[in-house]
Design an enzyme around this catalytic site. Structure first.
Site, mmCIF file in Angstrom:
data_model
loop_
_atom_site.group_PDB
_atom_site.id
_atom_site.type_symbol
_atom_site.label_atom_id
_atom_site.label_comp_id
_atom_site.label_asym_id
_atom_site.label_seq_id
_atom_site.Cartn_x
_atom_site.Cartn_y
_atom_site.Cartn_z
ATOM 1 N N PRO A 243 12.832 -16.449 -12.033
ATOM 2 C CA PRO A 243 14.288 -16.493 -12.132
ATOM 3 C C PRO A 243 14.835 -17.571 -13.074
ATOM 4 C CG PRO A 243 13.566 -17.541 -10.126
ATOM 5 C CD PRO A 243 12.330 -16.972 -10.753
ATOM 6 N N ASP B 98 12.824 -12.038 -23.322
ATOM 7 C CA ASP B 98 14.161 -11.533 -23.011
ATOM 8 C C ASP B 98 15.181 -12.657 -22.887
ATOM 9 O OD1 ASP B 98 13.629 -8.856 -22.867
ATOM 10 O OD2 ASP B 98 13.235 -8.858 -20.714
ATOM 11 N N LYS C 254 18.210 -9.052 -24.204
ATOM 12 C CA LYS C 254 19.242 -8.087 -23.824
ATOM 13 C C LYS C 254 20.058 -8.687 -22.699
ATOM 14 C CE LYS C 254 16.274 -4.674 -23.275
ATOM 15 N NZ LYS C 254 15.715 -3.388 -22.867
ATOM 16 N N GLY D 34 12.274 -11.732 -17.585
ATOM 17 C CA GLY D 34 12.852 -12.462 -16.462
ATOM 18 C C GLY D 34 12.391 -11.860 -15.142
ATOM 19 N N GLY D 35 12.231 -12.684 -14.124
ATOM 20 C CA GLY D 35 11.875 -12.190 -12.790
ATOM 21 C C GLY D 35 10.504 -11.549 -12.773
ATOM 22 N N ASP D 36 10.427 -10.366 -12.181
ATOM 23 C CA ASP D 36 9.190 -9.590 -12.150
ATOM 24 C C ASP D 36 9.314 -8.459 -13.167
ATOM 25 O OD1 ASP D 36 6.630 -8.878 -10.472
ATOM 26 O OD2 ASP D 36 7.679 -7.006 -10.863
ATOM 27 N N ILE E 67 10.486 -4.860 -11.939
ATOM 28 C CA ILE E 67 11.743 -4.628 -11.218
ATOM 29 C C ILE E 67 12.904 -4.698 -12.198
ATOM 30 C CG2 ILE E 67 13.275 -5.478 -9.386
ATOM 31 C CD1 ILE E 67 10.727 -6.349 -7.908
ATOM 32 N N THR F 53 10.961 -12.249 -8.324
ATOM 33 C CA THR F 53 12.135 -11.466 -8.684
ATOM 34 C C THR F 53 13.428 -12.149 -8.222
ATOM 35 O OG1 THR F 53 12.997 -9.214 -8.735
ATOM 36 C CG2 THR F 53 12.165 -9.997 -6.608
ATOM 37 N N ALA F 54 14.541 -11.778 -8.854
ATOM 38 C CA ALA F 54 15.828 -12.434 -8.580
ATOM 39 C C ALA F 54 16.213 -12.364 -7.101
ATOM 40 C CB ALA F 54 16.923 -11.811 -9.446
ATOM 41 N N MET G 99 22.425 -6.690 -11.296
ATOM 42 C CA MET G 99 23.401 -6.299 -12.323
ATOM 43 C C MET G 99 24.671 -5.784 -11.671
ATOM 44 S SD MET G 99 20.815 -4.451 -15.038
ATOM 45 C CE MET G 99 19.476 -3.999 -13.939
HETATM 46 N N1 SAH Z 1 13.166 -8.230 -13.796
HETATM 47 C C1 SAH Z 1 14.264 -9.040 -13.279
HETATM 48 C C2 SAH Z 1 15.575 -8.292 -13.218
HETATM 49 C C3 SAH Z 1 16.130 -7.918 -14.565
HETATM 50 S S1 SAH Z 1 17.679 -7.115 -14.451
HETATM 51 C C4 SAH Z 1 13.853 -9.588 -11.897
HETATM 52 O O1 SAH Z 1 12.851 -9.149 -11.329
HETATM 53 O O2 SAH Z 1 14.555 -10.474 -11.385
HETATM 54 C C5 SAH Z 1 18.805 -8.457 -14.692
HETATM 55 C C6 SAH Z 1 19.498 -8.794 -13.390
HETATM 56 O O3 SAH Z 1 18.654 -9.583 -12.575
HETATM 57 C C7 SAH Z 1 20.757 -9.619 -13.548
HETATM 58 O O4 SAH Z 1 21.877 -8.833 -13.863
HETATM 59 C C8 SAH Z 1 20.879 -10.217 -12.159
HETATM 60 O O5 SAH Z 1 21.357 -9.261 -11.243
HETATM 61 C C9 SAH Z 1 19.407 -10.475 -11.827
HETATM 62 N N2 SAH Z 1 18.988 -11.851 -12.146
HETATM 63 C C10 SAH Z 1 18.062 -12.231 -13.036
HETATM 64 N N3 SAH Z 1 17.890 -13.568 -13.008
HETATM 65 C C11 SAH Z 1 18.735 -14.055 -12.075
HETATM 66 C C12 SAH Z 1 19.030 -15.362 -11.561
HETATM 67 N N4 SAH Z 1 18.413 -16.453 -12.022
HETATM 68 N N5 SAH Z 1 19.961 -15.470 -10.594
HETATM 69 C C13 SAH Z 1 20.582 -14.386 -10.100
HETATM 70 N N6 SAH Z 1 20.354 -13.128 -10.542
HETATM 71 C C14 SAH Z 1 19.438 -12.960 -11.518
#
Ligand code: SAH
Length: 258
Positions: free
Chosen positions: A17, A40, A62, A93-95, A98, A123-124, A176
């Site tokens: 995150p 990203d 993006k 970002g995140g996983d 997802i 993941t977020a 999102m």
């Molecule tokens: N693959 C990512 C998600 C990508 S979609 C994951 O697994 O987290 C992008 C969305 O993820 C953003 O619009 C928001 O809803 C969420 N997101 C990503 N990073 C975040 C963060 N640090 N804090 C809160 N929401 C986050």
């Protein structure tokens, strides 16, 4: 150099995150051993700082509404780098699996015979729950978890089965979804979810500018508009979140259910 990535392979690496301490050790090894890194917009600055100065890095960022490269060009960039024998890291970002469009990249690379692998990330939804110190599942209250996105492609309408989602025994984690907060709360209430279902919005989870807003389903839009800046945010909604506020709230929500 270690031999975790072979030349010509592509690793889709979860960057978590934002907080670099939430990166896996494997992700860090991959970042340090790549010949080129494509990343990203939501990859945290602290994670990017781990990329060795000598490693070329390419932003394919993006953010909603501001697409700098379309998915097809990203697929081609990854393929070209792999075909030229480089050790390729694709940081997401995140996983990666997802809402990360990993599926398109895997399919494209595999079709061309490239070895493609995933390193998972936090993941977020998990990061947001940690920021708010809540558990997303709760014995006897929430036996399920649904991750969904409330972001439609430009011009398209959301095709969401709200009746299925309006289940008090399931926690919803909406990615999102900030711009859709009003629609989400209206639809869930119309589908039968209680207006006072607890909701938590977490923006910039794990980063220094993180924000946590605790509210209820019918106030989701107001709370979101009033409290947040323009960072990425996750909406968490569900009865399980109730027992984790203060003791008075907890009592009220348990009483309402029993
Ligand atoms: N693959 C990512 C998600 C990508 S979609 C994951 O697994 O987290 C992008 C969305 O993820 C953003 O619009 C928001 O809803 C969420 N997101 C990503 N990073 C975040 C963060 N640090 N804090 C809160 N929401 C986050």
């Amino acid at each position: 150099m270690d031999d975790l990535i072979a030349p010509g392979d592509v690793w889709l690496v979860g960057a978590g995150p934002g907080d670099p301490d939430l990166l896996t050790r494997k992700a860090e090894r991959l970042i340090r051993n790549a010949d080129i890194i494509f990343y990203d917009a939501l990859v945290g600055p602290g994670v990017l700082a781990l990329i060795p100065d000598t490693t070329p890095r390419v932003s394919v960022g993006k953010r909603s509404g501001r697409h700098s490269k379309d998915q097809r060009s990203i697929n081609e960039l990854l393929l070209d780098a792999a075909l030229s024998g480089q050790r390729v890291v694709r940081l997401k970002g995140g996983d990666p699996g997802i809402f990360g469009r990993a599926g398109e990249e895997i399919a494209h690379l595999a079709e061309h015979g490239i070895g493609v692998y995933i390193c998972p990330g936090i993941t977020a939804a998990s990061a947001a729950a940690a920021s708010a110190t809540v558990s997303l599942t709760m014995r006897g209250m929430a036996g399920g978890l649904t991750l969904l996105t409330a972001h439609a492609r430009a011009g398209a309408t959301l095709d969401i089965d709200w009746a299925r989602l309006a289940d008090p025994a399931t926690t919803l984690c909406i990615y999102m979804g900030k711009a859709a907060a009003r629609m989400v709360s209206q639809q869930l209430i119309a589908a039968g979810l209680s207006r006072d279902t607890p909701a938590i919005v977490v923006e910039n989870a794990s980063l220094p500018n993180e924000g946590v807003v605790r509210t209820r389903l019918d106030l989701l839009e107001i709370a979101t508009a009033a409290a947040l800046r323009d960072g990425p945010a996750v909406l968490l909604i569900g009865m399980a979140l109730a027992g984790q506020g203060n003791a008075k709230e907890e009592h009220a929500y348990f009483a309402a259910r029993n």
